[in-house]
Design an enzyme around this catalytic site. Structure first.
Site, PDB file in Angstrom:
ATOM      1  N   ASP A 167     -34.680  10.673  15.228  1.00  0.00           N
ATOM      2  CA  ASP A 167     -34.389   9.435  14.503  1.00  0.00           C
ATOM      3  C   ASP A 167     -33.893   9.819  13.119  1.00  0.00           C
ATOM      4  O   ASP A 167     -34.088  10.950  12.680  1.00  0.00           O
ATOM      5  CB  ASP A 167     -35.633   8.538  14.414  1.00  0.00           C
ATOM      6  CG  ASP A 167     -35.279   7.062  14.291  1.00  0.00           C
ATOM      7  OD1 ASP A 167     -34.598   6.696  13.301  1.00  0.00           O
ATOM      8  OD2 ASP A 167     -35.671   6.267  15.164  1.00  0.00           O
ATOM      9  N   GLU A 169     -35.757  11.924  23.402  1.00  0.00           N
ATOM     10  CA  GLU A 169     -35.909  10.518  23.025  1.00  0.00           C
ATOM     11  C   GLU A 169     -35.074  10.262  21.781  1.00  0.00           C
ATOM     12  O   GLU A 169     -35.271  10.892  20.735  1.00  0.00           O
ATOM     13  CB  GLU A 169     -37.373  10.150  22.771  1.00  0.00           C
ATOM     14  CG  GLU A 169     -37.520   8.696  22.347  1.00  0.00           C
ATOM     15  CD  GLU A 169     -38.905   8.122  22.581  1.00  0.00           C
ATOM     16  OE1 GLU A 169     -39.186   7.051  22.021  1.00  0.00           O
ATOM     17  OE2 GLU A 169     -39.696   8.743  23.315  1.00  0.00           O
ATOM     18  N   ASP A 185     -33.704  -5.517  24.772  1.00  0.00           N
ATOM     19  CA  ASP A 185     -34.095  -6.923  24.873  1.00  0.00           C
ATOM     20  C   ASP A 185     -32.897  -7.841  24.604  1.00  0.00           C
ATOM     21  O   ASP A 185     -33.071  -9.029  24.351  1.00  0.00           O
ATOM     22  CB  ASP A 185     -35.251  -7.253  23.920  1.00  0.00           C
ATOM     23  CG  ASP A 185     -34.886  -7.056  22.458  1.00  0.00           C
ATOM     24  OD1 ASP A 185     -33.759  -6.586  22.177  1.00  0.00           O
ATOM     25  OD2 ASP A 185     -35.715  -7.372  21.579  1.00  0.00           O
ATOM     26  N   LYS A 244     -42.756  -2.359  19.602  1.00  0.00           N
ATOM     27  CA  LYS A 244     -42.721  -3.490  18.680  1.00  0.00           C
ATOM     28  C   LYS A 244     -41.442  -4.293  18.876  1.00  0.00           C
ATOM     29  O   LYS A 244     -41.432  -5.514  18.704  1.00  0.00           O
ATOM     30  CB  LYS A 244     -42.854  -3.016  17.232  1.00  0.00           C
ATOM     31  CG  LYS A 244     -41.653  -2.283  16.667  1.00  0.00           C
ATOM     32  CD  LYS A 244     -41.806  -2.070  15.164  1.00  0.00           C
ATOM     33  CE  LYS A 244     -40.538  -1.482  14.560  1.00  0.00           C
ATOM     34  NZ  LYS A 244     -40.630  -1.351  13.098  1.00  0.00           N
ATOM     35  N   PHE A 245     -40.350  -3.626  19.261  1.00  0.00           N
ATOM     36  CA  PHE A 245     -39.100  -4.331  19.506  1.00  0.00           C
ATOM     37  C   PHE A 245     -39.226  -5.224  20.739  1.00  0.00           C
ATOM     38  O   PHE A 245     -38.705  -6.332  20.770  1.00  0.00           O
ATOM     39  CB  PHE A 245     -37.955  -3.329  19.684  1.00  0.00           C
ATOM     40  CG  PHE A 245     -37.650  -2.546  18.450  1.00  0.00           C
ATOM     41  CD1 PHE A 245     -36.888  -3.107  17.431  1.00  0.00           C
ATOM     42  CD2 PHE A 245     -38.132  -1.266  18.291  1.00  0.00           C
ATOM     43  CE1 PHE A 245     -36.615  -2.391  16.278  1.00  0.00           C
ATOM     44  CE2 PHE A 245     -37.860  -0.543  17.140  1.00  0.00           C
ATOM     45  CZ  PHE A 245     -37.102  -1.111  16.136  1.00  0.00           C
ATOM     46  N   GLU A 246     -39.920  -4.736  21.742  1.00  0.00           N
ATOM     47  CA  GLU A 246     -40.137  -5.526  22.954  1.00  0.00           C
ATOM     48  C   GLU A 246     -40.999  -6.743  22.652  1.00  0.00           C
ATOM     49  O   GLU A 246     -40.704  -7.860  23.091  1.00  0.00           O
ATOM     50  CB  GLU A 246     -40.803  -4.651  24.010  1.00  0.00           C
ATOM     51  CG  GLU A 246     -40.935  -5.287  25.363  1.00  0.00           C
ATOM     52  CD  GLU A 246     -41.366  -4.288  26.417  1.00  0.00           C
ATOM     53  OE1 GLU A 246     -41.516  -4.704  27.573  1.00  0.00           O
ATOM     54  OE2 GLU A 246     -41.529  -3.094  26.090  1.00  0.00           O
ATOM     55  N   ASP A 256     -30.014  -0.255  18.606  1.00  0.00           N
ATOM     56  CA  ASP A 256     -29.448  -1.388  17.876  1.00  0.00           C
ATOM     57  C   ASP A 256     -28.365  -2.045  18.733  1.00  0.00           C
ATOM     58  O   ASP A 256     -27.398  -1.397  19.126  1.00  0.00           O
ATOM     59  CB  ASP A 256     -28.854  -0.894  16.557  1.00  0.00           C
ATOM     60  CG  ASP A 256     -28.540  -2.026  15.593  1.00  0.00           C
ATOM     61  OD1 ASP A 256     -28.196  -3.131  16.055  1.00  0.00           O
ATOM     62  OD2 ASP A 256     -28.628  -1.801  14.371  1.00  0.00           O
ATOM     63  N   LYS A 278     -22.893  -8.698  16.618  1.00  0.00           N
ATOM     64  CA  LYS A 278     -21.569  -9.275  16.376  1.00  0.00           C
ATOM     65  C   LYS A 278     -20.502  -8.499  17.145  1.00  0.00           C
ATOM     66  O   LYS A 278     -20.504  -7.269  17.183  1.00  0.00           O
ATOM     67  CB  LYS A 278     -21.262  -9.266  14.877  1.00  0.00           C
ATOM     68  CG  LYS A 278     -22.200 -10.156  14.067  1.00  0.00           C
ATOM     69  CD  LYS A 278     -21.876 -10.102  12.582  1.00  0.00           C
ATOM     70  CE  LYS A 278     -22.842 -10.988  11.788  1.00  0.00           C
ATOM     71  NZ  LYS A 278     -22.567 -10.914  10.324  1.00  0.00           N
TER      72      LYS A 278
END
EC number: 2.1.1.33
Length: 238
Positions: free
Chosen positions: A95, A70, A181, A217-219, A145, A149
């Site tokens: 991470d 992961e 997302d 939490k991002f979803e 991420d 841009k």
């Protein structure tokens, strides 16, 4: 920018292997006392230090269960939940951000999880130098991420050169599961994975969210902003 010394895991101060473009930026982040305590007391049991030589994952986990990589676990909440749902699978979670590393270690302890090992390092270097070919049964990369841009698109993690590095590590029959997302990034992911003859899409385009993946939490943030969420699951067929 680098994290402060008190926010570092024991192996963080070693010399790195410079790359021209990285998919992440190290930000100065506040480490709570509980997160730092988790690193101080649990790293020796559940952390894996970076090394520039191949690692034996079965030895590190003490098991020959299926291994899932992961990449980018945020605060680790979803990772811990997946590990609870799939107790017969081992997870190597990587991470770069200290508070997330500390929080995941805390969750491992609170939930008595034995099937997670944590690394705090650049995942690209781990893939290049530590993972043996054919050592992985699956790869999860959830909500990387999107680098919105256009001039930053070169920083996106999901690009053909990186997938080409991942594929040899994945067993035939293993899978890559991506989620985002950001619709334009989802389209790029689909194009990149579809360009590899050794990968087969398990859906026509985007896959239903597998039962093992909880809402992150991002979803939740994306849904609040009116974004869709796209899962992609590709299987290595040769």
């Amino acid at each position: 920018m680098t994290d402060t010394a008190e926010n570092q895991t024991p192996n963080d101060r070693q010399a790195g292997h410079p790359r021209s473009i990285r998919s992440f930026v190290l930000r100065q982040s506040h480490m709570t006392a509980a997160q730092q305590r988790a690193i101080d007391t649990l790293w020796d049991s559940f952390g894996i230090d970076y090394q520039a030589t191949p690692v034996d994952l079965d030895a590190n986990f003490g098991s020959n269960r299926p291994k899932i990589l992961e990449i980018g676990f945020g605060m680790g909440t979803a990772t811990a939940e997946i590990a609870l749902r799939l107790p017969e699978t081992d997870f190597l979670a990587i991470d770069v951000h200290g508070p997330g590393v500390g929080n995941l270690l805390k969750l491992i302890n609170e939930n008595h999880l034995e099937n997670i090992r944590v690394m705090r390092h650049d995942a690209v270097e781990v893939v290049e130098n530590m993972l043996q070919d054919g050592s992985l049964d699956g790869i999860h990369i959830f909500f990387p991420d999107p680098w919105h841009k256009k001039r930053h698109h070169k920083r996106r993690l999901i690009q053909a050169p990186f997938i080409a590095k991942l594929l040899p590590k994945l067993k035939t029959g293993g899978y890559i599961h991506l989620a985002t997302d950001w619709e334009e990034y989802a389209q790029q992911m689909l194009e990149v994975l579809s360009s590899f003859d050794s990968l087969q899409n398990t859906a026509t385009d985007y896959a239903p969210t597998p039962d093992y993946r909880p809402e992150t939490k991002f979803e939740a943030r994306g849904k609040r902003l009116g974004h869709g969420v796209w899962d992609l699951v590709f299987k290595r067929i040769r």
